[in-house]
Design a protein around this motif. Structure first.
Motif, PDB file in Angstrom:
ATOM      1  N   TRP A   1       0.807  -1.217   0.000  1.00 51.48           N
ATOM      2  CA  TRP A   1       0.000   0.000   0.000  1.00 51.48           C
ATOM      3  C   TRP A   1       0.838   1.264   0.000  1.00 51.48           C
ATOM      4  O   TRP A   1       0.478   2.259  -0.642  1.00 51.48           O
ATOM      5  N   TRP A   2       1.972   1.268   0.713  1.00 50.80           N
ATOM      6  CA  TRP A   2       2.787   2.483   0.794  1.00 50.80           C
ATOM      7  C   TRP A   2       3.435   2.798  -0.553  1.00 50.80           C
ATOM      8  O   TRP A   2       3.540   3.965  -0.933  1.00 50.80           O
ATOM      9  N   LEU A   3       3.852   1.758  -1.288  1.00 44.90           N
ATOM     10  CA  LEU A   3       4.416   1.991  -2.616  1.00 44.90           C
ATOM     11  C   LEU A   3       3.329   2.445  -3.581  1.00 44.90           C
ATOM     12  O   LEU A   3       3.539   3.352  -4.399  1.00 44.90           O
ATOM     13  N   SER A   4       2.155   1.834  -3.467  1.00 48.79           N
ATOM     14  CA  SER A   4       1.030   2.261  -4.294  1.00 48.79           C
ATOM     15  C   SER A   4       0.664   3.710  -4.015  1.00 48.79           C
ATOM     16  O   SER A   4       0.380   4.487  -4.938  1.00 48.79           O
ATOM     17  N   GLY A   5       0.677   4.113  -2.728  1.00 43.86           N
ATOM     18  CA  GLY A   5       0.330   5.484  -2.375  1.00 43.86           C
ATOM     19  C   GLY A   5       1.315   6.501  -2.904  1.00 43.86           C
ATOM     20  O   GLY A   5       0.929   7.553  -3.426  1.00 43.86           O
ATOM     21  N   ILE A   6       2.605   6.199  -2.770  1.00 39.75           N
ATOM     22  CA  ILE A   6       3.630   7.106  -3.306  1.00 39.75           C
ATOM     23  C   ILE A   6       3.536   7.167  -4.824  1.00 39.75           C
ATOM     24  O   ILE A   6       3.637   8.241  -5.428  1.00 39.75           O
ATOM     25  N   SER A   7       3.324   6.005  -5.445  1.00 41.65           N
ATOM     26  CA  SER A   7       3.189   5.962  -6.902  1.00 41.65           C
ATOM     27  C   SER A   7       1.960   6.743  -7.353  1.00 41.65           C
ATOM     28  O   SER A   7       2.006   7.488  -8.338  1.00 41.65           O
ATOM     29  N   HIS A   8       0.845   6.593  -6.624  1.00 40.09           N
ATOM     30  CA  HIS A   8      -0.382   7.342  -6.931  1.00 40.09           C
ATOM     31  C   HIS A   8      -0.116   8.837  -6.848  1.00 40.09           C
ATOM     32  O   HIS A   8      -0.542   9.613  -7.717  1.00 40.09           O
ATOM     33  N   HIS A   9       0.596   9.253  -5.811  1.00 40.30           N
ATOM     34  CA  HIS A   9       0.916  10.673  -5.633  1.00 40.30           C
ATOM     35  C   HIS A   9       1.799  11.189  -6.771  1.00 40.30           C
ATOM     36  O   HIS A   9       1.500  12.211  -7.390  1.00 40.30           O
ATOM     37  N   MET A  10       2.868  10.465  -7.058  1.00 36.99           N
ATOM     38  CA  MET A  10       3.818  10.922  -8.073  1.00 36.99           C
ATOM     39  C   MET A  10       3.226  10.910  -9.478  1.00 36.99           C
ATOM     40  O   MET A  10       3.578  11.750 -10.310  1.00 36.99           O
ATOM     41  N   SER A  11       2.340   9.963  -9.752  1.00 39.04           N
ATOM     42  CA  SER A  11       1.775   9.877 -11.104  1.00 39.04           C
ATOM     43  C   SER A  11       0.805  11.013 -11.396  1.00 39.04           C
ATOM     44  O   SER A  11       0.326  11.141 -12.524  1.00 39.04           O
ATOM     45  N   GLY A  12       0.517  11.847 -10.399  1.00 40.47           N
ATOM     46  CA  GLY A  12      -0.334  13.007 -10.625  1.00 40.47           C
ATOM     47  C   GLY A  12       0.425  14.283 -10.913  1.00 40.47           C
ATOM     48  O   GLY A  12      -0.181  15.319 -11.195  1.00 40.47           O
ATOM     49  N   TYR A  13       1.751  14.231 -10.829  1.00 43.24           N
ATOM     50  CA  TYR A  13       2.582  15.411 -11.090  1.00 43.24           C
ATOM     51  C   TYR A  13       3.093  15.403 -12.537  1.00 43.24           C
ATOM     52  O   TYR A  13       3.065  14.394 -13.213  1.00 43.24           O
ATOM     53  N   SER A  14       3.591  16.534 -12.935  1.00 43.68           N
ATOM     54  CA  SER A  14       4.370  16.633 -14.167  1.00 43.68           C
ATOM     55  C   SER A  14       5.093  17.974 -14.138  1.00 43.68           C
ATOM     56  O   SER A  14       4.904  18.786 -13.227  1.00 43.68           O
ATOM     57  N   ALA A  15       5.889  18.226 -15.152  1.00 44.69           N
ATOM     58  CA  ALA A  15       6.603  19.505 -15.232  1.00 44.69           C
ATOM     59  C   ALA A  15       5.667  20.680 -15.444  1.00 44.69           C
ATOM     60  O   ALA A  15       6.091  21.837 -15.350  1.00 44.69           O
ATOM     61  N   VAL A  16       4.387  20.398 -15.717  1.00 46.99           N
ATOM     62  CA  VAL A  16       3.407  21.485 -15.833  1.00 46.99           C
ATOM     63  C   VAL A  16       3.367  22.295 -14.533  1.00 46.99           C
ATOM     64  O   VAL A  16       3.126  23.503 -14.544  1.00 46.99           O
ATOM     65  N   MET A  17       3.627  21.639 -13.412  1.00 49.20           N
ATOM     66  CA  MET A  17       3.649  22.373 -12.143  1.00 49.20           C
ATOM     67  C   MET A  17       4.733  23.438 -12.158  1.00 49.20           C
ATOM     68  O   MET A  17       4.553  24.511 -11.568  1.00 49.20           O
ATOM     69  N   PHE A  18       5.858  23.159 -12.804  1.00 49.54           N
ATOM     70  CA  PHE A  18       6.988  24.080 -12.798  1.00 49.54           C
ATOM     71  C   PHE A  18       6.981  25.038 -13.987  1.00 49.54           C
ATOM     72  O   PHE A  18       7.893  25.839 -14.132  1.00 49.54           O
ATOM     73  N   THR A  19       5.952  24.922 -14.823  1.00 44.56           N
ATOM     74  CA  THR A  19       5.780  25.859 -15.933  1.00 44.56           C
ATOM     75  C   THR A  19       4.425  26.552 -15.814  1.00 44.56           C
ATOM     76  O   THR A  19       4.329  27.694 -15.396  1.00 44.56           O
ATOM     77  N   GLY A  20       3.340  25.826 -16.142  1.00 41.07           N
ATOM     78  CA  GLY A  20       2.011  26.428 -16.108  1.00 41.07           C
ATOM     79  C   GLY A  20       1.600  26.907 -14.728  1.00 41.07           C
ATOM     80  O   GLY A  20       1.190  28.064 -14.551  1.00 41.07           O
ATOM     81  N   TYR A  21       1.704  26.033 -13.718  1.00 36.74           N
ATOM     82  CA  TYR A  21       1.292  26.440 -12.374  1.00 36.74           C
ATOM     83  C   TYR A  21       2.305  27.380 -11.730  1.00 36.74           C
ATOM     84  O   TYR A  21       1.942  28.185 -10.868  1.00 36.74           O
ATOM     85  N   ALA A  22       3.566  27.297 -12.130  1.00 39.28           N
ATOM     86  CA  ALA A  22       4.538  28.291 -11.678  1.00 39.28           C
ATOM     87  C   ALA A  22       4.160  29.669 -12.211  1.00 39.28           C
ATOM     88  O   ALA A  22       4.346  30.690 -11.534  1.00 39.28           O
ATOM     89  N   GLY A  23       3.606  29.696 -13.437  1.00 40.00           N
ATOM     90  CA  GLY A  23       3.130  30.952 -13.996  1.00 40.00           C
ATOM     91  C   GLY A  23       1.945  31.515 -13.217  1.00 40.00           C
ATOM     92  O   GLY A  23       1.856  32.726 -12.980  1.00 40.00           O
ATOM     93  N   ILE A  24       1.025  30.631 -12.808  1.00 47.66           N
ATOM     94  CA  ILE A  24      -0.107  31.079 -11.989  1.00 47.66           C
ATOM     95  C   ILE A  24       0.389  31.600 -10.649  1.00 47.66           C
ATOM     96  O   ILE A  24      -0.078  32.634 -10.149  1.00 47.66           O
ATOM     97  N   ALA A  25       1.348  30.888 -10.039  1.00 50.91           N
ATOM     98  CA  ALA A  25       1.910  31.329  -8.757  1.00 50.91           C
ATOM     99  C   ALA A  25       2.617  32.667  -8.912  1.00 50.91           C
ATOM    100  O   ALA A  25       2.523  33.536  -8.031  1.00 50.91           O
ATOM    101  N   TYR A  26       3.338  32.854  -9.997  1.00 58.59           N
ATOM    102  CA  TYR A  26       4.064  34.106 -10.263  1.00 58.59           C
ATOM    103  C   TYR A  26       3.081  35.270 -10.436  1.00 58.59           C
ATOM    104  O   TYR A  26       3.313  36.378  -9.959  1.00 58.59           O
ATOM    105  N   THR A  27       1.945  34.995 -11.097  1.00 57.92           N
ATOM    106  CA  THR A  27       0.993  36.046 -11.423  1.00 57.92           C
ATOM    107  C   THR A  27      -0.015  36.306 -10.316  1.00 57.92           C
ATOM    108  O   THR A  27      -0.347  37.461 -10.015  1.00 57.92           O
ATOM    109  N   TYR A  28      -0.496  35.218  -9.674  1.00 59.20           N
ATOM    110  CA  TYR A  28      -1.607  35.362  -8.727  1.00 59.20           C
ATOM    111  C   TYR A  28      -1.271  34.957  -7.290  1.00 59.20           C
ATOM    112  O   TYR A  28      -1.996  35.328  -6.363  1.00 59.20           O
ATOM    113  N   GLY A  29      -0.247  34.148  -7.072  1.00 57.76           N
ATOM    114  CA  GLY A  29       0.124  33.772  -5.707  1.00 57.76           C
ATOM    115  C   GLY A  29      -0.483  32.470  -5.240  1.00 57.76           C
ATOM    116  O   GLY A  29      -0.538  31.485  -5.972  1.00 57.76           O
ATOM    117  N   VAL A  30      -1.005  32.464  -3.986  1.00 56.93           N
ATOM    118  CA  VAL A  30      -1.380  31.214  -3.325  1.00 56.93           C
ATOM    119  C   VAL A  30      -2.587  30.533  -3.938  1.00 56.93           C
ATOM    120  O   VAL A  30      -2.876  29.375  -3.613  1.00 56.93           O
TER     121      VAL A  30
END
Length: 521
Positions: free
Chosen positions: A42-71
């Motif tokens: 279960w712990w490996l499945s949980g970490i895998s579930h968590h990681m499989s929801g990320y991508s570099a979009v967080m560091f580009t698209g959502y970083a842009g939202i954070a830069y422009t709008y904040g929290v």
């Protein structure tokens, strides 16, 4: 980047491939390839579930939202994901696990043939695969954008490099390789995220600012507000419902993590771990992005390059390479898991309909087709990535939020709500109508109607209207035209009863005789 950064990056790629080769020994059939044979802790499945929801979009698209709008980047993204998964840990995770342990399926959509009918299963399977090609294409474009900032290579070269390396390990090692690489990627992400957090805090200290006092700076005026700009209350509520379906199985790859655990209780624990990680860890990742207006000046209108510029400016070589590896780890985790999920859908749900011989594949033949399907999907998504900045798809965050979030509801509602007893009256008519008219609503709201509205339809309605249309139609038609046959009720009871949750992993048979009517070779 210098030689040390390149050494870290190349070393990371080498380890990922080595994990794939090692995992190859644990894959003997399609059950191992798609659901880890139901033997994943279960712990490996949980970490895998968590990681499989990320991508570099967080560091580009959502970083842009954070830069422009904040929290608001946290409040309207990772917070609703955490809440949605927490709800789904009781509502969906155990039931999805029982699809494998009781119904002996290897694809999250495989049960739809009996829950509804073959037409419904095929409609959701093919539309889901097409949406995933666009979704993963945006992820490849995101990581290639970051790679171009650091190395100067072209977008297409970056797409080819990341896609090819991902194809090697996830094709030969299946879901085991995905989960084990995601565990390694989680460790890398932890080190890289903490390094960036500390670097930003130290830089703020050099400017005489603290973690709290920095928010009083003029450059961050209004950035502490939770809902701003296009990200208002309606958007938040719509996103919560979308992520409830998406991150609990609607996008297929997360459903596989629940299916991979030995039983329903382990699947529930897996989901709870993922929910906690989604609530806590993004705060560490987002803080540097919230501070970025104080430290760098973005060269792009949407601010999507702010995080990359800040990384180059603040981190020494070696650590810079580690953070870049962190970018790769996010994207490769999500894309490899998506590729495995889509290969499962094609191999188990679509191929037996297209070719009669697919119903009598041996274990070896099924496994070969699964690997070929994985490679083909990755190739198609890489081709789609080259079109992300075209007039059709626009920028990366537009693809991720408008297209993926907007189309998620019509595709996920029949699959996810079909698991639950309260919706037992909804049959194939409700499923197909809610799916088709939900897609139509997406097209109308985003194009003809938006073209005739001054300033266009607001983003919150672009993503919420298709979901609302599908949800209302699915429930309403179920009551007006109930199709709860004894066979469908028996299937729903098997998914919902918890009398044998301690049963061990069950083998998954090959898709023999899955299509009653004859089809051509």
């Amino acid at each position: 980047m210098n030689g040390l950064d390149w050494a870290v990056l190349i070393g990371y790629f080498g380890v990922m491939v080595a994990i794939g080769v090692w995992s190859h020994k644990r894959v003997d059939n399609v059950s191992d390839f798609f659901t880890a044979g139901g033997k994943m802790p279960w712990w490996l499945s949980g970490i895998s579930h968590h990681m499989s929801g990320y991508s570099a979009v967080m560091f580009t698209g959502y970083a842009g939202i954070a830069y422009t709008y904040g929290v608001t980047s946290f409040i309207t993204w990772s917070f609703p994901i955490a809440l949605g998964i927490a709800i789904g840990s009781r509502l969906f995770a155990p039931r999805i696990n029982r699809l494998r342990s009781r119904l002996r399926v290897a694809s999250p959509l495989e049960y739809l043939k009996n829950r509804y009918d073959l037409k419904t299963q095929q409609a959701l399977a093919w539309s889901g695969m097409l949406l995933k090609i666009v979704d993963v294409g945006a992820k490849w474009a995101a990581i290639a954008t970051l790679l171009s900032v650091f190395t100067g290579i072209s977008l297409n070269q970056g797409i080819l490099i990341t896609g090819a390396i991902t194809a090697v390990y996830c094709t030969i090692g299946g879901l085991w390789a995905d989960a084990l690489t995601e565990l390694g990627q989680f460790v890398i992400q932890l080190l890289a995220g903490v390094a960036m957090f500390v670097a930003v805090v130290m830089e703020l200290g050099d400017k005489g600012l603290g973690i709290v006092s920095a928010w009083d700076e003029p450059a961050l005026h209004g950035h502490e507000k939770p809902l701003v700009g296009p990200y208002g209350t309606v958007f938040l509520l719509a996103f919560l419902f979308i992520k409830l379906f998406e991150y609990n199985g609607g996008m297929l790859n997360q459903a596989q993590r629940y299916m991979a655990t030995p039983n329903a209780k382990e699947a529930e624990r897996s989901a709870r771990l993922s929910a906690v990680l989604w609530l806590v860890w993004p705060l560490v990742l987002f803080f540097p992005m919230w501070m970025s207006p104080l430290l760098v000046e973005s060269q792009k209108p949407d601010g999507s390059d702010a995080y990359a510029l800040m990384t180059e400016q603040l981190l020494p070589h070696g650590l810079l390479g580690l953070v870049i590896v962190g970018f790769f780890s996010h994207t490769m985790a999500m894309c490899s898991s998506d590729a495995n999920a889509i290969a499962a859908v094609f191999t188990r749900d679509c191929a037996p309909v297209l070719w009669r011989r697919a119903r009598t594949w041996s274990e070896g033949q099924g496994l070969r087709v699964a690997r070929i399907a994985t490679v083909v999907f990755l190739g198609l998504s890489m081709a789609a990535a080259t079109q992300v900045n075209s007039p059709t798809f626009k920028d990366i965050i537009t693809v991720v939020i408008k297209w993926v979030a907007g189309l998620m509801g019509p595709m996920a509602i029949p699959m996810m709500l079909g698991l639950l007893r309260p919706f037992r009256r909804s049959g194939p008519t409700a499923a197909l109508t809610s799916w088709s008219l939900g897609l139509l609503a997406f097209w109308l709201v985003n194009y003809p109607i938006s073209w005739n509205v001054d300033g266009g339809v607001p983003l919150q309605y672009q993503v919420s209207v298709p979901l609302a249309v599908s949800l209302v139609l699915y429930v309403l038609i179920g009551y007006l035209k109930p199709e709860d046959t004894p066979e469908r009720l028996a299937l729903i009871d098997r998914i919902n009863s918890d009398d044998d949750d301690t049963a061990g992993a069950a083998a998954v048979p090959e898709p023999r005789d899955t299509v009653p009517s004859p089809v051509k070779d």
